[in-house]
Design a protein around this motif. Sequence first.
Motif, PDB file in Angstrom:
ATOM      1  N   THR A 154       1.647  44.813  49.569  1.00 59.42           N
ATOM      2  CA  THR A 154       0.811  45.978  49.819  1.00 59.42           C
ATOM      3  C   THR A 154       1.264  47.110  48.902  1.00 59.42           C
ATOM      4  O   THR A 154       2.290  47.000  48.210  1.00 59.42           O
ATOM      5  CB  THR A 154       0.956  46.453  51.269  1.00 59.42           C
TER       6      THR A 154
ATOM      7  N   ASN B   5      -4.294  43.627  49.936  1.00 57.04           N
ATOM      8  CA  ASN B   5      -3.429  43.265  51.066  1.00 57.04           C
ATOM      9  C   ASN B   5      -3.278  44.407  52.065  1.00 57.04           C
ATOM     10  O   ASN B   5      -3.027  44.170  53.251  1.00 57.04           O
ATOM     11  CB  ASN B   5      -2.054  42.814  50.564  1.00 57.04           C
TER      12      ASN B   5
ATOM     13  N   SER C 195      -5.995  43.920  54.650  1.00 56.20           N
ATOM     14  CA  SER C 195      -6.035  42.665  55.399  1.00 56.20           C
ATOM     15  C   SER C 195      -5.447  42.900  56.788  1.00 56.20           C
ATOM     16  O   SER C 195      -4.632  43.794  56.990  1.00 56.20           O
ATOM     17  CB  SER C 195      -5.283  41.551  54.654  1.00 56.20           C
TER      18      SER C 195
ATOM     19  N   GLU D 101      -3.444  42.063  60.282  1.00 54.78           N
ATOM     20  CA  GLU D 101      -2.271  41.381  60.827  1.00 54.78           C
ATOM     21  C   GLU D 101      -2.202  41.792  62.289  1.00 54.78           C
ATOM     22  O   GLU D 101      -2.034  42.987  62.590  1.00 54.78           O
ATOM     23  CB  GLU D 101      -1.026  41.846  60.064  1.00 54.78           C
TER      24      GLU D 101
ATOM     25  N   ARG E 159      -4.731  46.773  60.336  1.00 55.44           N
ATOM     26  CA  ARG E 159      -4.550  46.732  58.883  1.00 55.44           C
ATOM     27  C   ARG E 159      -3.068  46.733  58.562  1.00 55.44           C
ATOM     28  O   ARG E 159      -2.275  47.376  59.252  1.00 55.44           O
ATOM     29  CB  ARG E 159      -5.197  47.967  58.256  1.00 55.44           C
ATOM     30  N   ARG E 160      -2.702  46.020  57.515  1.00 57.07           N
ATOM     31  CA  ARG E 160      -1.287  45.987  57.133  1.00 57.07           C
ATOM     32  C   ARG E 160      -0.800  47.374  56.735  1.00 57.07           C
ATOM     33  O   ARG E 160       0.365  47.708  56.928  1.00 57.07           O
ATOM     34  CB  ARG E 160      -1.064  44.983  56.001  1.00 57.07           C
TER      35      ARG E 160
ATOM     36  N   ASP F  22     -15.355  37.861  51.367  1.00 49.53           N
ATOM     37  CA  ASP F  22     -15.480  38.267  52.769  1.00 49.53           C
ATOM     38  C   ASP F  22     -16.072  39.675  52.786  1.00 49.53           C
ATOM     39  O   ASP F  22     -15.400  40.641  52.397  1.00 49.53           O
ATOM     40  CB  ASP F  22     -14.099  38.244  53.429  1.00 49.53           C
TER      41      ASP F  22
ATOM     42  N   VAL G 100     -14.187  42.491  54.760  1.00 46.48           N
ATOM     43  CA  VAL G 100     -12.980  42.940  54.056  1.00 46.48           C
ATOM     44  C   VAL G 100     -13.381  43.757  52.826  1.00 46.48           C
ATOM     45  O   VAL G 100     -12.773  44.788  52.532  1.00 46.48           O
ATOM     46  CB  VAL G 100     -12.085  41.738  53.660  1.00 46.48           C
TER      47      VAL G 100
ATOM     48  N   SER H 288     -10.135  34.251  47.515  1.00 42.91           N
ATOM     49  CA  SER H 288      -9.544  35.523  47.090  1.00 42.91           C
ATOM     50  C   SER H 288      -9.194  35.547  45.617  1.00 42.91           C
ATOM     51  O   SER H 288      -9.277  36.592  44.978  1.00 42.91           O
ATOM     52  CB  SER H 288      -8.264  35.814  47.893  1.00 42.91           C
TER      53      SER H 288
END
Length: 196
Positions: free
Chosen positions: A45, A79, A82, A84, A88-89, A123, A126, A171
């Motif tokens: 990230t 990232n 994305s 988790e 969001r991370r 996606d 995303v 991706s």
Amino acid sequence: MFFGDSHTVGVGDEEGLGWTGRVVAAALQEGIPTTSYNLGVGGETSADVAARWRAEARPRLPRASAEGDPRVVLAFGVNDVSLEDEDRRCSQEQSLLSLEEVLLGAQGLGLRRFVIGPAAIDDDAVNDRIAELSYAYRMLCARHRVPFVPLVDSLRDNETWRRSIAAGDGSHPGAVGYAEIAHLVLAAGWLDWLRS
């Protein structure tokens, strides 16, 4: 020095060049002397890059100002958005703080800076989050007078890119997809930035 994530590394490129190898090759073909360091790390990230970039940049800086014109290229963000455990991370605020930390730190070291926005993936939900973060990055770079290349919207609508990531893991594209990123970076003034 290229800092970023798996798109910076060129994951999935069967030619092993990624977009970074292609834009460096374009510079060399134009007679612009360039030595590059690809310091991308898959899965990272903006916060991860902000935590490590300085330690990795220092040994690659010229020992004397007459020895070169060191520069840093930043390319991350996918990232960050994305999920988790449904979060969001990195929050958008964390992402912006991380980018700004690197921009200011690089300026303090006398490094010219260039930022590449995050790329689209396969996606749409995303991609909406990527587009939102990319816009925020663009505004931050404008405040710091740093060149910014927005990728997500151009790549979302690019059939070559979409086919390339669909043929891969959703991706990461193959060589033709990375060539599309390189084309966007070159069109945004990469060679002029290197000459300046």
